[in-house]
Design an enzyme around this catalytic site. Sequence first.
Site, mmCIF file in Angstrom:
data_model
loop_
_atom_site.group_PDB
_atom_site.id
_atom_site.type_symbol
_atom_site.label_atom_id
_atom_site.label_comp_id
_atom_site.label_asym_id
_atom_site.label_seq_id
_atom_site.Cartn_x
_atom_site.Cartn_y
_atom_site.Cartn_z
ATOM 1 N N CYS A 86 53.464 27.750 24.787
ATOM 2 C CA CYS A 86 54.833 27.256 24.947
ATOM 3 C C CYS A 86 55.845 28.392 24.746
ATOM 4 O O CYS A 86 55.866 29.329 25.532
ATOM 5 C CB CYS A 86 55.059 26.086 23.999
ATOM 6 S SG CYS A 86 56.483 25.124 24.470
ATOM 7 N N HIS A 174 50.807 22.265 25.194
ATOM 8 C CA HIS A 174 50.255 22.441 23.842
ATOM 9 C C HIS A 174 48.764 22.075 23.805
ATOM 10 O O HIS A 174 48.422 20.899 23.706
ATOM 11 C CB HIS A 174 51.028 21.577 22.850
ATOM 12 C CG HIS A 174 52.396 22.115 22.559
ATOM 13 N ND1 HIS A 174 52.644 23.026 21.572
ATOM 14 C CD2 HIS A 174 53.576 21.899 23.171
ATOM 15 C CE1 HIS A 174 53.923 23.350 21.562
ATOM 16 N NE2 HIS A 174 54.514 22.680 22.531
ATOM 17 N N GLU A 176 46.789 22.449 21.423
ATOM 18 C CA GLU A 176 46.359 22.115 20.056
ATOM 19 C C GLU A 176 46.514 20.635 19.710
ATOM 20 O O GLU A 176 45.992 20.190 18.697
ATOM 21 C CB GLU A 176 47.125 22.979 19.039
ATOM 22 C CG GLU A 176 48.614 22.679 18.871
ATOM 23 C CD GLU A 176 49.504 23.359 19.919
ATOM 24 O OE1 GLU A 176 48.987 23.742 20.977
ATOM 25 O OE2 GLU A 176 50.720 23.469 19.679
#
Length: 517
Positions: A86, A174, A176
């Site tokens: 990001c 993202h 994660e």
Amino acid sequence: MVDSLHHQRVLILDFGSQTTQLIARRVRESHVYCEIHPFNMTPEKIKDFQPKGLILSGSPSSVHDAAAPLVDPEIYTLGVPVLGICYGMQLMAHQLGGTVEKATRREYGPAQIDIDHPGDIFTDIDPQGSRVWMSHGDRILKLPPGFETMAHSDNSPEAAMGNAKRNFYGVQFHPEVAHTPCGKDILENFLFRICGCRPVWTMQSFVESQIEAVRNKVGDDRVICALSGGVDSSVVAVLLHKAIGQKLHCIFVNNGLLRKGEAETVQRVFRDHFEINLTYVDASAEFLDRLHSVIDPEQKRKIIGNLFIEVFEREAAKIGGARYLAQGTLYPDVIESVSFKGPSAVIKTHHNVGGLPARMKMELIEPLRELFKDEVRLVGRELGLPERIIMRHPFPGPGLAIRLLGALTGPDLEILREADSIIQEEIEACGWYEHVWQAFAVLLPIRSVGVMGDERTYDQVIALRAVESVDAMTADWARLPYDVLARISNRIINEVKGVNRVVYDISSKPPSTIEWE
Ligand code: XMP
């Protein structure tokens, strides 16, 4: 840390994103050790760290902000693979000669990416329509020289970029978060294919290396450990006991504010089962005496915190001659957080053992300071701690004192303890224990009218609090089934003398807090 672990680590530079810790947890779940450091870590320090790879986190900032957090461009010359996530990707584009466009509107939520360049970080990822989670304002207009588009989405023509020659990659989404199902694979592709890491970070290897490190550090000295019965101090105690055996002395202070059966369980598990040197101190009378007629919750916390230190010091002096104090500090307490979030307001002061080391002039041993909570639980399992302790809900240091609103009395504490014990039993019996963060009773300082048999009663009120949360920063009340609520209420009113009403707390945090005081 043993050598192989040391040379297989990744560095995460934090730009203040709320998900930076999640990146670290995902990397660790893939058995690669990593640490989070502030974005302005110097290239020198980074070299010393010897990372196999570098991950640049997201950020609430824009690269166009006057005070945008930037990395020293020298880090791009270290020959270390980089993954920008990001903001991390935009920063790479910005600093390596691309163009980042100021956003007119944010893209937030689920999106689909199509992969233009399979392989590298997208090896074995479905090329079409992979679901990802976006949360960004700015976007990349022109890639830096040497980079190519690796994936696009409707809103982000450059949803991922890469420069395979230099091992630099960036993703706009993202990987994660759980909302990006292929995120773990993307991160693992980066770790194993691009950085060449080996998955050597396991809790077994951690335990082995810590035992060795503790033995070397302690030598012939002695260590004292404050055991609370919670997960962290329990794991510390058992780990140290494995390392140094009888040179470890644990002290457990019963402050009279514990849950039903807790003092007995701690003694049974640690003294009887693990055969750890354990001093059990029943200081409940002293605590209740000091708390007599204290109403203000902050005052209660201060008194409890200070008296705990006094009692602990007294007992430690009796043991005598210990050089070290063991503490269950975890990694989230150690991470130097990047202060974009502003000073976080102290809403409740948490007095646990924080004041101890300075007062006692002892050196600290903190064997868990590299671990996240879920890793501590795995270590506990590795060490053979009972599941009940490993999965235990958090319990505040000041214990029942902050759940008994108003001044404490012995009989009221007993009412609260009994009601709480029924709640624990029922939450476990219905299978909700693992789903809730905490579930407990609060005794309210009011009475209400009821009727039992033909008698009018004027008795006390128990509030049931059960919340779901991931980190206690935010929480929502648990949607417990009605029949569970009914059973808890019936049992408390029938079995706990002095209570004729049970209410369920349906407030979220914020604006409420988890505890009532
Ligand atoms: P609140 O009530 O602030 O609680 O939403 C967040 C988490 O912190 C725990 N808590 C404490 N823990 N000492 C502690 O060790 C304290 O004084 C204390 N106050 C709250 C609370 O149980 C919840 O998990």
